[in-house]
Design an enzyme around this catalytic site. Structure first.
Site, PDB file in Angstrom:
ATOM      1  N   ASN A  26      -4.250   7.119  17.062  1.00 54.18           N
ATOM      2  CA  ASN A  26      -5.289   7.264  18.082  1.00 54.18           C
ATOM      3  C   ASN A  26      -5.908   8.656  18.052  1.00 54.18           C
ATOM      4  O   ASN A  26      -7.121   8.828  18.255  1.00 54.18           O
ATOM      5  CB  ASN A  26      -4.707   6.998  19.467  1.00 54.18           C
ATOM      6  CG  ASN A  26      -4.774   5.533  19.856  1.00 54.18           C
ATOM      7  OD1 ASN A  26      -5.005   4.675  19.004  1.00 54.18           O
ATOM      8  ND2 ASN A  26      -4.572   5.243  21.128  1.00 54.18           N
ATOM      9  N   GLU A  27      -5.064   9.668  17.831  1.00 53.77           N
ATOM     10  CA  GLU A  27      -5.566  11.039  17.788  1.00 53.77           C
ATOM     11  C   GLU A  27      -6.523  11.254  16.620  1.00 53.77           C
ATOM     12  O   GLU A  27      -7.573  11.918  16.753  1.00 53.77           O
ATOM     13  CB  GLU A  27      -4.387  12.013  17.698  1.00 53.77           C
ATOM     14  CG  GLU A  27      -3.523  12.080  18.947  1.00 53.77           C
ATOM     15  CD  GLU A  27      -2.572  10.901  19.099  1.00 53.77           C
ATOM     16  OE1 GLU A  27      -1.991  10.741  20.183  1.00 53.77           O
ATOM     17  OE2 GLU A  27      -2.408  10.126  18.124  1.00 53.77           O
ATOM     18  N   GLU A  52     -10.254  -1.085   6.417  1.00 52.80           N
ATOM     19  CA  GLU A  52      -9.061  -1.418   7.191  1.00 52.80           C
ATOM     20  C   GLU A  52      -9.315  -1.272   8.679  1.00 52.80           C
ATOM     21  O   GLU A  52      -8.861  -2.087   9.487  1.00 52.80           O
ATOM     22  CB  GLU A  52      -7.894  -0.515   6.776  1.00 52.80           C
ATOM     23  CG  GLU A  52      -6.608  -0.792   7.541  1.00 52.80           C
ATOM     24  CD  GLU A  52      -5.458   0.128   7.140  1.00 52.80           C
ATOM     25  OE1 GLU A  52      -4.319  -0.187   7.498  1.00 52.80           O
ATOM     26  OE2 GLU A  52      -5.715   1.151   6.474  1.00 52.80           O
ATOM     27  N   GLN A 109       0.828  -1.209   0.000  1.00 50.69           N
ATOM     28  CA  GLN A 109       0.000   0.000   0.000  1.00 50.69           C
ATOM     29  C   GLN A 109       0.856   1.250   0.000  1.00 50.69           C
ATOM     30  O   GLN A 109       1.641   1.464   0.921  1.00 50.69           O
ATOM     31  CB  GLN A 109      -0.910  -0.013   1.234  1.00 50.69           C
ATOM     32  CG  GLN A 109      -1.723   1.258   1.435  1.00 50.69           C
ATOM     33  CD  GLN A 109      -2.667   1.141   2.618  1.00 50.69           C
ATOM     34  OE1 GLN A 109      -3.426   0.195   2.725  1.00 50.69           O
ATOM     35  NE2 GLN A 109      -2.605   2.105   3.526  1.00 50.69           N
ATOM     36  N   GLY A 110       0.716   2.083  -1.021  1.00 50.18           N
ATOM     37  CA  GLY A 110       1.471   3.324  -1.122  1.00 50.18           C
ATOM     38  C   GLY A 110       0.620   4.527  -0.760  1.00 50.18           C
ATOM     39  O   GLY A 110       0.154   5.258  -1.647  1.00 50.18           O
ATOM     40  N   SER A 133       1.030   6.535   2.891  1.00 52.00           N
ATOM     41  CA  SER A 133       1.792   7.485   3.719  1.00 52.00           C
ATOM     42  C   SER A 133       3.062   7.949   3.010  1.00 52.00           C
ATOM     43  O   SER A 133       3.675   7.208   2.237  1.00 52.00           O
ATOM     44  CB  SER A 133       2.160   6.847   5.051  1.00 52.00           C
ATOM     45  OG  SER A 133       1.016   6.590   5.828  1.00 52.00           O
TER      46      SER A 133
END
Length: 402
Positions: free
Chosen positions: A388-389, A246, A128-129, A131
């Protein structure tokens, strides 16, 4: 919410259990148990995929028209739960659960015919590209460019934290095709061949010494025009669809419950230092009970999402709640394992894999050998798939209406 199983569903559960008892070999189960990372090594994962594919169950989440078995949402959950409780390895999620739904939902007929069968056969292994070094949680800020030149697109940029890029022969990529308007509107979704001169992979070793992620450099990498999924500028909508799968497209609670069971079993064999077993200590029992309740609460949320899906509703932003809770519980479970083994769990072998004939011998036990590596690896749970944020912000806005 009715969570009782029908007679047909109970019979299906029995069928799955019988299949697992016959086909889940000790080699595959032990390989999964000795893998500290989220993704098992391809030799274990692909072997298990092949077993499921032969039975027709590998694409269990796909609709029947895309090649799936046509299971109900409840059947899918039963299957995942029984696999988790039996100690089966995680499936190769990047191909089966992420890019495949994109292809059969947004792809054209040629893309479906070309890619879906190869995902099932194992001929294509995907990474997966998404980030980038300066676009992680703020994915809309990605800078990788895709410029159309005749009947192809030329891509330039860099992707990071790319899981199993060193094994993959295919990559699905978000790239910017328009930089003039709103940043989300200029992103498109591409399918790329990894085996080309314009793509290079640089390994990133984790704190545990695992080579699971990489940085990928795109230097005039080429995607044919039929490598564009959907329309130009549709990539952001496709990415949100994919990330929703996901973050909440699986059942996570049963795997956590299985790991807790294994820890409790091991605790009966570990001394408390006072002539008894660690499992008999009051404080230990409290920690295990608290985690057990958290896992059961998580499963109730997952079942609520399952109920919505069964009624034809999308999983929705509640998947962010599942991702948030599961990530924190995963880290707590892995910390419990480290505390269980004490100094015996501090072994951190650099050799991989930790199974098979060439694996290093454990100093204490196989569970202790993998404990520290798994604990260090699970630090990433609260980062990957949205931090988490990020999940908390989604919940605040879309669930709580803040």
């Amino acid at each position: 919410m009715d969570i009782d199983l029908s007679d047909e569903e109970i019979a299906f559960r029995g069928e799955v259990r019988a299949f697992l008892a016959e086909n889940l070999t000790d080699r595959i189960r032990d390989g999964a148990a000795s893998s500290p990372t989220v993704f098992v090594e391809p030799d274990i994962g692909q072997d298990w995929n092949a077993v499921l594919n032969e039975r027709g169950w590998l694409a269990y989440q796909w609709p029947k028209e895309a090649g799936g078995p046509g299971w109900t949402p409840t059947q899918r959950y039963i299957f995942e739960k029984e696999c988790a409780l039996a100690g089966a390895p995680n499936l190769t999620v990047l191909g089966l659960k992420l890019v495949a739904p994109v292809i059969y939902t947004f792809g054209n007929a040629d893309q479906k015919a070309e890619y879906l069968p190869r995902i099932l056969s194992g001929e294509d292994y995907w990474c997966q590209g998404f980030s980038e070094p300066n676009a992680g949680s703020d994915l809309a800020s990605l800078q990788t460019r895709a410029v159309k030149e005749g009947d192809r697109y030329v891509l330039n940029g860099s992707k990071i934290w790319t899981t199993h890029a060193h094994w993959a022969n295919k990559m699905f990529v978000l790239a910017r095709t328009d930089a003039t308007g709103k940043k989300q509107a200029g992103i498109s979704f591409f399918l790329l061949d990894m085996d080309q001169p314009g793509i290079s992979v640089r390994p990133i070793l984790t704190m545990a010494g695992d080579h699971e992620v990489n940085q990928v450099f795109l230097e005039d990498a080429v995607a044919d025009a039929d490598g564009l999924v959907g329309e130009e500028g549709q990539g952001w909508a496709i990415a949100k669809f994919l990330l929703e799968n996901e973050r909440g497209g699986s059942c996570l609670a049963p795997k956590l419950a299985y790991d807790l069971d294994q820890i409790e079993k091991a605790a009966r064999q570990e001394s408390d230092g006072y002539g008894g077993a660690l499992a008999d200590g009051i404080e230990w029992k409290r920690r295990v009970a608290r985690l057990r309740l958290e896992v059961e609460s998580l499963e109730m949320i997952e079942l609520k999402i399952l109920s919505n899906i069964a009624k034809g509703r999308p999983p929705g932003p509640q998947t962010s709640l599942v991702k948030l809770l599961a990530s924190n519980i995963r880290q707590d479970v892995d910390l419990l394992a480290v505390d269980l083994y004490g100094t015996g769990g501090l072994q951190l072998p650099t050799a991989r894999p930790l199974y098979g004939e060439n694996a290093p011998a454990p100093l204490h036990s196989p569970g202790a050998q993998v404990a520290s590596a798994r604990y260090l690896n699970s630090r990433a749970w609260t980062i990957f798939g949205g931090t988490n944020e990020v999940q908390s912000t989604i919940i605040a806005k879309t669930v709580l209406g803040l």
